[in-house]
Design a protein around this motif. Structure first.
Motif, PDB file in Angstrom:
ATOM      1  N   PHE A  35      43.168  34.732  33.121  1.00 47.00           N
ATOM      2  CA  PHE A  35      43.999  35.937  32.983  1.00 47.00           C
ATOM      3  C   PHE A  35      42.597  37.480  32.267  1.00 47.00           C
ATOM      4  O   PHE A  35      43.508  38.346  32.498  1.00 47.00           O
ATOM      5  CB  PHE A  35      44.543  35.949  31.905  1.00 47.00           C
ATOM      6  N   ILE A  36      42.197  36.991  32.237  1.00 45.30           N
ATOM      7  CA  ILE A  36      40.628  38.194  32.013  1.00 45.30           C
ATOM      8  C   ILE A  36      39.864  38.318  33.170  1.00 45.30           C
ATOM      9  O   ILE A  36      39.428  37.498  33.429  1.00 45.30           O
ATOM     10  CB  ILE A  36      39.697  37.461  30.780  1.00 45.30           C
ATOM     11  N   LYS A  37      38.865  39.251  33.422  1.00 46.54           N
ATOM     12  CA  LYS A  37      38.499  39.615  34.340  1.00 46.54           C
ATOM     13  C   LYS A  37      36.890  39.187  33.628  1.00 46.54           C
ATOM     14  O   LYS A  37      35.623  39.388  35.303  1.00 46.54           O
ATOM     15  CB  LYS A  37      38.028  40.948  34.136  1.00 46.54           C
ATOM     16  N   THR A  38      36.087  38.866  32.628  1.00 49.19           N
ATOM     17  CA  THR A  38      34.551  38.955  32.769  1.00 49.19           C
ATOM     18  C   THR A  38      34.385  38.342  31.178  1.00 49.19           C
ATOM     19  O   THR A  38      35.494  37.668  29.705  1.00 49.19           O
ATOM     20  CB  THR A  38      34.245  40.396  32.274  1.00 49.19           C
ATOM     21  N   ASP A  39      32.831  37.837  31.858  1.00 51.68           N
ATOM     22  CA  ASP A  39      32.848  36.130  30.774  1.00 51.68           C
ATOM     23  C   ASP A  39      33.100  37.294  29.644  1.00 51.68           C
ATOM     24  O   ASP A  39      32.326  38.212  29.055  1.00 51.68           O
ATOM     25  CB  ASP A  39      31.370  36.163  30.703  1.00 51.68           C
ATOM     26  N   ASN A  40      34.081  36.217  28.226  1.00 55.33           N
ATOM     27  CA  ASN A  40      34.055  36.253  26.667  1.00 55.33           C
ATOM     28  C   ASN A  40      34.762  38.161  26.350  1.00 55.33           C
ATOM     29  O   ASN A  40      34.523  37.838  25.970  1.00 55.33           O
ATOM     30  CB  ASN A  40      32.975  35.797  25.990  1.00 55.33           C
ATOM     31  N   GLN A  41      35.342  38.662  27.659  1.00 51.41           N
ATOM     32  CA  GLN A  41      36.529  38.903  26.766  1.00 51.41           C
ATOM     33  C   GLN A  41      37.200  39.289  25.802  1.00 51.41           C
ATOM     34  O   GLN A  41      37.528  38.189  25.976  1.00 51.41           O
ATOM     35  CB  GLN A  41      36.802  39.805  28.734  1.00 51.41           C
ATOM     36  N   TYR A  42      37.662  40.373  25.296  1.00 46.32           N
ATOM     37  CA  TYR A  42      37.716  39.995  24.229  1.00 46.32           C
ATOM     38  C   TYR A  42      37.339  39.065  23.047  1.00 46.32           C
ATOM     39  O   TYR A  42      38.609  38.423  22.089  1.00 46.32           O
ATOM     40  CB  TYR A  42      39.429  40.533  24.301  1.00 46.32           C
ATOM     41  N   ARG A  43      36.449  38.642  23.196  1.00 46.42           N
ATOM     42  CA  ARG A  43      35.672  37.315  22.204  1.00 46.42           C
ATOM     43  C   ARG A  43      36.737  36.814  22.697  1.00 46.42           C
ATOM     44  O   ARG A  43      36.705  35.018  21.366  1.00 46.42           O
ATOM     45  CB  ARG A  43      35.574  38.029  21.376  1.00 46.42           C
ATOM     46  N   LEU A  44      37.237  36.182  23.536  1.00 44.14           N
ATOM     47  CA  LEU A  44      37.753  35.001  24.037  1.00 44.14           C
ATOM     48  C   LEU A  44      37.165  33.620  23.819  1.00 44.14           C
ATOM     49  O   LEU A  44      38.021  32.551  23.182  1.00 44.14           O
ATOM     50  CB  LEU A  44      39.027  34.744  24.784  1.00 44.14           C
ATOM     51  N   ALA A  45      36.288  33.282  24.755  1.00 45.92           N
ATOM     52  CA  ALA A  45      35.830  31.479  24.098  1.00 45.92           C
ATOM     53  C   ALA A  45      34.953  31.866  23.072  1.00 45.92           C
ATOM     54  O   ALA A  45      35.028  30.624  22.193  1.00 45.92           O
ATOM     55  CB  ALA A  45      34.608  32.588  25.053  1.00 45.92           C
ATOM     56  N   THR A  46      34.442  33.102  22.093  1.00 45.87           N
ATOM     57  CA  THR A  46      34.476  32.851  20.809  1.00 45.87           C
ATOM     58  C   THR A  46      34.907  32.627  20.276  1.00 45.87           C
ATOM     59  O   THR A  46      34.847  32.204  18.994  1.00 45.87           O
ATOM     60  CB  THR A  46      33.607  34.361  20.363  1.00 45.87           C
ATOM     61  N   SER A 112      51.948  36.916  19.890  1.00 49.62           N
ATOM     62  CA  SER A 112      51.599  38.337  19.248  1.00 49.62           C
ATOM     63  C   SER A 112      52.009  39.379  19.445  1.00 49.62           C
ATOM     64  O   SER A 112      52.437  39.628  20.603  1.00 49.62           O
ATOM     65  CB  SER A 112      49.875  38.769  18.842  1.00 49.62           C
ATOM     66  N   LYS A 113      52.098  40.322  18.642  1.00 57.92           N
ATOM     67  CA  LYS A 113      53.516  42.352  18.850  1.00 57.92           C
ATOM     68  C   LYS A 113      52.214  42.477  19.117  1.00 57.92           C
ATOM     69  O   LYS A 113      52.886  44.160  19.018  1.00 57.92           O
ATOM     70  CB  LYS A 113      54.558  42.108  18.060  1.00 57.92           C
ATOM     71  N   GLU A 114      50.868  42.731  19.028  1.00 55.46           N
ATOM     72  CA  GLU A 114      49.960  43.905  18.969  1.00 55.46           C
ATOM     73  C   GLU A 114      49.428  44.080  19.772  1.00 55.46           C
ATOM     74  O   GLU A 114      49.370  43.887  20.933  1.00 55.46           O
ATOM     75  CB  GLU A 114      48.402  43.334  17.805  1.00 55.46           C
ATOM     76  N   LYS A 115      48.783  45.706  20.142  1.00 55.66           N
ATOM     77  CA  LYS A 115      48.811  46.097  21.063  1.00 55.66           C
ATOM     78  C   LYS A 115      47.791  46.309  21.331  1.00 55.66           C
ATOM     79  O   LYS A 115      47.198  46.144  22.955  1.00 55.66           O
ATOM     80  CB  LYS A 115      49.317  48.048  20.846  1.00 55.66           C
ATOM     81  N   ASP A 116      46.513  46.377  20.800  1.00 56.45           N
ATOM     82  CA  ASP A 116      45.314  46.310  21.106  1.00 56.45           C
ATOM     83  C   ASP A 116      44.822  45.001  21.367  1.00 56.45           C
ATOM     84  O   ASP A 116      45.356  43.710  20.899  1.00 56.45           O
ATOM     85  CB  ASP A 116      44.208  46.373  19.902  1.00 56.45           C
ATOM     86  N   TYR A 117      44.511  44.219  21.944  1.00 57.39           N
ATOM     87  CA  TYR A 117      44.475  42.975  23.341  1.00 57.39           C
ATOM     88  C   TYR A 117      43.324  42.306  22.073  1.00 57.39           C
ATOM     89  O   TYR A 117      43.548  40.384  22.232  1.00 57.39           O
ATOM     90  CB  TYR A 117      43.619  43.478  24.982  1.00 57.39           C
ATOM     91  N   GLU A 118      42.303  42.951  21.224  1.00 60.66           N
ATOM     92  CA  GLU A 118      41.494  41.745  21.434  1.00 60.66           C
ATOM     93  C   GLU A 118      41.909  41.055  20.034  1.00 60.66           C
ATOM     94  O   GLU A 118      41.765  39.532  19.738  1.00 60.66           O
ATOM     95  CB  GLU A 118      39.988  42.095  20.360  1.00 60.66           C
ATOM     96  N   ILE A 119      42.945  42.268  18.808  1.00 57.07           N
ATOM     97  CA  ILE A 119      43.447  41.667  18.074  1.00 57.07           C
ATOM     98  C   ILE A 119      45.180  40.412  18.921  1.00 57.07           C
ATOM     99  O   ILE A 119      45.247  39.559  18.177  1.00 57.07           O
ATOM    100  CB  ILE A 119      44.714  42.829  17.072  1.00 57.07           C
ATOM    101  N   ALA A 120      45.376  40.597  19.869  1.00 56.83           N
ATOM    102  CA  ALA A 120      46.657  40.641  20.262  1.00 56.83           C
ATOM    103  C   ALA A 120      45.541  39.092  20.525  1.00 56.83           C
ATOM    104  O   ALA A 120      47.039  38.088  20.523  1.00 56.83           O
ATOM    105  CB  ALA A 120      47.091  41.142  20.844  1.00 56.83           C
ATOM    106  N   TYR A 121      45.436  38.974  21.159  1.00 59.54           N
ATOM    107  CA  TYR A 121      44.905  37.288  21.687  1.00 59.54           C
ATOM    108  C   TYR A 121      44.503  36.306  20.313  1.00 59.54           C
ATOM    109  O   TYR A 121      44.287  35.629  20.547  1.00 59.54           O
ATOM    110  CB  TYR A 121      43.665  38.354  22.926  1.00 59.54           C
ATOM    111  N   ARG A 122      43.209  37.236  19.965  1.00 59.02           N
ATOM    112  CA  ARG A 122      42.900  36.560  18.476  1.00 59.02           C
ATOM    113  C   ARG A 122      44.104  36.412  17.668  1.00 59.02           C
ATOM    114  O   ARG A 122      43.855  34.566  17.694  1.00 59.02           O
ATOM    115  CB  ARG A 122      42.452  37.226  17.883  1.00 59.02           C
TER     116      ARG A 122
END
Length: 251
Positions: A35-46, A112-122
């Motif tokens: 569901f993401i487009k690039t490596d470690n997008q939104y720091r999900l891998a991290t 998560s109900k956060e609108k910012d993707y990085e925060i929401a995914y975390r």
């Protein structure tokens, strides 16, 4: 009585999952989820690695050089993070799979109900890991029984990460792990399939009587994969001329 029986069955299932998770030495993390487009997008891998370490697992990225004690990839788990559709809510859950794509454990859904993707995914990932933490993972030292008769499913992450052959390739060229085109050899019943990190099956290999030569099929073209001068070469005929294509492979 029926409800009681279902509750007992569910309890046994949960216990079975936690015990099987404990059979594996470490977890391999992909750099990219569906569901993401690039490596470690939104720091999900991290974030995934951070949560795994907190849960007690040893964790390595798929492109990371790992210690020799983890060289048998079928003794490792492979993590995938899945996203569920939700209106104004980000929903994630975690799956842990073996080297053949079998799901060993599925977490609860984190939200998560956060609108910012990085925060929401975390936040959603951390919530999903609450159920992973509840497993109280601890490696039990048991060897995982594996069978090459169970083919990997390429559509999931367990097939997207490399597995090392149980039979070593004699005098195999040393792979350059920094090569962006590096392919990983995954055992099959009759040889290997070479996959990239997307994941995608790039080439299929069939064993021959020689450990340094395989029958190879790539994009519908059949040829051979041969070890020469500490490199692998895919060789085939095109318009009556032999083509030799350098291939970077990690077995």
């Amino acid at each position: 009585m029926r409800i009681k029986f279902l509750l007992i069955a569910l309890l046994v299932s949960v216990i079975g999952f936690s015990q099987s998770v404990n059979d594996y030495k470490a977890v391999i993390i992909p750099l990219k989820y569906e569901f993401i487009k690039t490596d470690n997008q939104y720091r999900l891998a991290t974030s995934t690695k951070s949560n795994l370490v907190k849960a007690g697992f040893k964790a390595f990225y798929v492109n990371e050089e790992i210690p020799a004690e983890f060289s048998d990839r079928c003794q490792l788990l492979y993590i995938d993070v899945k996203k569920e559709n939700g209106f104004l809510v980000t929903k994630l859950f975690v799956q842990l799979k073996d080297c053949y794509g079998k799901i060993i454990y599925t977490s609860e859904i984190g939200k998560s109900k956060e609108k910012d993707y990085e925060i929401a995914y975390r936040e959603a990932l951390e919530q999903a890991f609450i159920s992973v933490n509840a497993l109280h993972y601890a490696y039990n030292g048991k060897a995982v029984a594996t069978s090459s008769s169970s083919p990997a499913k390429i559509s999931n992450v367990a097939a997207s990460v490399p597995t090392v052959a149980t039979t070593a390739v004699v005098a195999a060229p040393v792979a350059d792990v920094s090569d962006p085109n590096l392919l990983y050899a995954q055992p099959t019943e009759n040889g290997y399939q070479l996959i990239d990190k997307t994941p995608k099956v790039v080439m299929k290999l069939l064993k021959t009587s020689r450990a340094d030569s395989f029958i190879a099929i790539k994009d519908g073209i059949q040829g051979t994969l041969n070890a020469k001068d500490n490199q692998w070469f895919f060789e085939y005929y095109q318009n009556d001329k032999m083509v030799s294509e350098k291939i970077s492979v990690k077995f």
